[in-house]
Motif scaffolding. Structure first.
Motif, PDB file in Angstrom:
ATOM      1  N   LEU A  15       0.850  -1.192   0.000  1.00  0.00           N
ATOM      2  CA  LEU A  15       0.000   0.000   0.000  1.00  0.00           C
ATOM      3  C   LEU A  15       0.880   1.235   0.000  1.00  0.00           C
ATOM      4  O   LEU A  15       1.786   1.357   0.829  1.00  0.00           O
ATOM      5  CB  LEU A  15      -0.919   0.026   1.226  1.00  0.00           C
ATOM      6  N   ILE A  16       0.597   2.142  -0.927  1.00  0.00           N
ATOM      7  CA  ILE A  16       1.244   3.459  -0.948  1.00  0.00           C
ATOM      8  C   ILE A  16       0.202   4.506  -0.585  1.00  0.00           C
ATOM      9  O   ILE A  16      -0.893   4.527  -1.167  1.00  0.00           O
ATOM     10  CB  ILE A  16       1.839   3.781  -2.319  1.00  0.00           C
ATOM     11  N   ILE A  17       0.535   5.362   0.370  1.00  0.00           N
ATOM     12  CA  ILE A  17      -0.315   6.500   0.712  1.00  0.00           C
ATOM     13  C   ILE A  17       0.368   7.743   0.162  1.00  0.00           C
ATOM     14  O   ILE A  17       1.453   8.118   0.612  1.00  0.00           O
ATOM     15  CB  ILE A  17      -0.532   6.605   2.229  1.00  0.00           C
ATOM     16  N   ALA A  18      -0.252   8.357  -0.838  1.00  0.00           N
ATOM     17  CA  ALA A  18       0.320   9.527  -1.498  1.00  0.00           C
ATOM     18  C   ALA A  18      -0.110  10.794  -0.754  1.00  0.00           C
ATOM     19  O   ALA A  18      -0.307  10.754   0.467  1.00  0.00           O
ATOM     20  CB  ALA A  18      -0.094   9.549  -2.969  1.00  0.00           C
ATOM     21  N   ASN A  19      -0.281  11.909  -1.460  1.00  0.00           N
ATOM     22  CA  ASN A  19      -0.579  13.159  -0.765  1.00  0.00           C
ATOM     23  C   ASN A  19      -1.721  13.931  -1.414  1.00  0.00           C
ATOM     24  O   ASN A  19      -1.747  15.155  -1.401  1.00  0.00           O
ATOM     25  CB  ASN A  19       0.670  14.056  -0.704  1.00  0.00           C
ATOM     26  N   GLY A  20      -2.688  13.204  -1.981  1.00  0.00           N
ATOM     27  CA  GLY A  20      -3.868  13.854  -2.531  1.00  0.00           C
ATOM     28  C   GLY A  20      -4.981  13.911  -1.503  1.00  0.00           C
ATOM     29  O   GLY A  20      -4.734  13.939  -0.294  1.00  0.00           O
ATOM     30  N   ALA A  21      -6.211  13.910  -1.995  1.00  0.00           N
ATOM     31  CA  ALA A  21      -7.367  13.952  -1.105  1.00  0.00           C
ATOM     32  C   ALA A  21      -7.487  12.648  -0.330  1.00  0.00           C
ATOM     33  O   ALA A  21      -7.267  11.558  -0.868  1.00  0.00           O
ATOM     34  CB  ALA A  21      -8.636  14.211  -1.908  1.00  0.00           C
ATOM     35  N   GLU A  22      -7.837  12.752   0.941  1.00  0.00           N
ATOM     36  CA  GLU A  22      -7.976  11.560   1.774  1.00  0.00           C
ATOM     37  C   GLU A  22      -9.205  10.756   1.371  1.00  0.00           C
ATOM     38  O   GLU A  22     -10.223  11.318   0.978  1.00  0.00           O
ATOM     39  CB  GLU A  22      -8.062  11.957   3.244  1.00  0.00           C
ATOM     40  N   VAL A 108      -2.845   2.019  -4.286  1.00  0.00           N
ATOM     41  CA  VAL A 108      -2.447   3.395  -4.019  1.00  0.00           C
ATOM     42  C   VAL A 108      -3.675   4.194  -3.614  1.00  0.00           C
ATOM     43  O   VAL A 108      -4.700   4.163  -4.308  1.00  0.00           O
ATOM     44  CB  VAL A 108      -1.799   4.054  -5.255  1.00  0.00           C
ATOM     45  N   VAL A 109      -3.581   4.907  -2.485  1.00  0.00           N
ATOM     46  CA  VAL A 109      -4.655   5.802  -2.058  1.00  0.00           C
ATOM     47  C   VAL A 109      -4.098   7.213  -1.895  1.00  0.00           C
ATOM     48  O   VAL A 109      -2.888   7.425  -1.906  1.00  0.00           O
ATOM     49  CB  VAL A 109      -5.315   5.340  -0.739  1.00  0.00           C
ATOM     50  N   TRP A 110      -5.010   8.161  -1.766  1.00  0.00           N
ATOM     51  CA  TRP A 110      -4.658   9.582  -1.644  1.00  0.00           C
ATOM     52  C   TRP A 110      -3.867  10.060  -2.861  1.00  0.00           C
ATOM     53  O   TRP A 110      -3.022  10.940  -2.762  1.00  0.00           O
ATOM     54  CB  TRP A 110      -3.859   9.852  -0.375  1.00  0.00           C
ATOM     55  N   ALA A 111      -4.143   9.483  -4.023  1.00  0.00           N
ATOM     56  CA  ALA A 111      -3.417   9.851  -5.240  1.00  0.00           C
ATOM     57  C   ALA A 111      -4.271  10.679  -6.195  1.00  0.00           C
ATOM     58  O   ALA A 111      -3.803  11.062  -7.263  1.00  0.00           O
ATOM     59  CB  ALA A 111      -2.923   8.598  -5.959  1.00  0.00           C
ATOM     60  N   THR A 112      -5.532  10.941  -5.827  1.00  0.00           N
ATOM     61  CA  THR A 112      -6.430  11.718  -6.672  1.00  0.00           C
ATOM     62  C   THR A 112      -6.956  12.903  -5.871  1.00  0.00           C
ATOM     63  O   THR A 112      -6.789  12.983  -4.660  1.00  0.00           O
ATOM     64  CB  THR A 112      -7.601  10.853  -7.163  1.00  0.00           C
ATOM     65  N   GLY A 113      -7.606  13.826  -6.567  1.00  0.00           N
ATOM     66  CA  GLY A 113      -8.170  14.995  -5.889  1.00  0.00           C
ATOM     67  C   GLY A 113      -7.113  16.023  -5.565  1.00  0.00           C
ATOM     68  O   GLY A 113      -5.930  15.876  -5.864  1.00  0.00           O
TER      69      GLY A 113
END
Length: 220
Positions: A15-22, A108-113
């Protein structure tokens, strides 16, 4: 937020947590439960720690006076990976890290928005890893992934399925889509397959001959 590592199976996606919308805590919790490895990009670490998430790897270029050792003191063990290469995004560098470690799949989450440019880059850049890493980008509204040449999956009737070409995609055939494709061509900026849907409960089949085709399952 509960920690991960309930299951530690290297065959499960990292799992990768990026820095977009939660995303929602429900979605994040489901992914954490099955993830053998959690990577957080440096720009998101404060938000992630505030949720009480157990992190394995903190990765980034650590610019703007960022002190990674501060976070090692807050959570141990924590692997710190400095990736100063400015020719790639931090998300791409996280993909490279997983490939080097032998992982085959990642969510991958937090990658959009938040930032449209980041969202567009995060989605389109997955094509370069087509032969090395199975990548799925998720948020509360969508599931996004690159299609293999031959794809088949069971969907309920009216499930929204969009086909987005990255460049030019030829020889597209479908079964059980409401708007069928018969040796069709899709080209980004000219013709895409937005807002199609499953015609009936059952298997949807999508084949294509050449090009990179992204499928977006919309959950609205």
């Amino acid at each position: 937020m509960s920690s991960h590592h309930i299951v530690r199976d290297d065959q499960e996606p990292a799992l990768i947590i990026a820095n977009g919308a939660e995303c929602s805590s429900e979605l994040l919790g489901q992914l954490l439960e099955w993830s053998p490895l959690v990577i957080v990009l440096d720009s998101a670490i404060e938000r992630v720690f505030s949720l009480g998430i157990k992190v394995d790897v903190l990765l980034g270029d650590f610019d703007r006076g960022f002190d990674p050792e501060y976070y090692r003191e807050k959570q141990y063990p924590l692997e710190i990976v400095h990736t100063p290469d400015q020719e790639k995004t931090d998300l791409e560098k996280a993909f490279d890290f997983l490939i080097d470690k032998g992982h085959k799949a990642v969510n991958v989450v937090w990658a959009t928005g938040k930032r449209a440019d980041h969202t567009f880059a995060n989605i389109t850049n997955i094509v370069r890893y087509r032969h090395q890493l199975k990548i799925v980008i998720l948020d509360d509204h969508s599931k996004i992934f690159l299609l293999p040449k031959h794809f088949q999956k069971w969907y309920t009737k009216d499930s929204i399925i969009s086909l987005i070409p990255i460049g030019h995609v030829t020889g597209i055939h479908s079964e059980n889509l409401f708007y069928p494709l018969r040796n069709d061509t899709l080209t980004i900026g000219f013709r895409t397959g937005n807002s199609n849907h499953a015609a009936q409960d059952g298997l949807v089949t999508i084949n294509h001959d050449e090009g990179d085709l992204i499928l977006i399952e919309s959950l609205d």
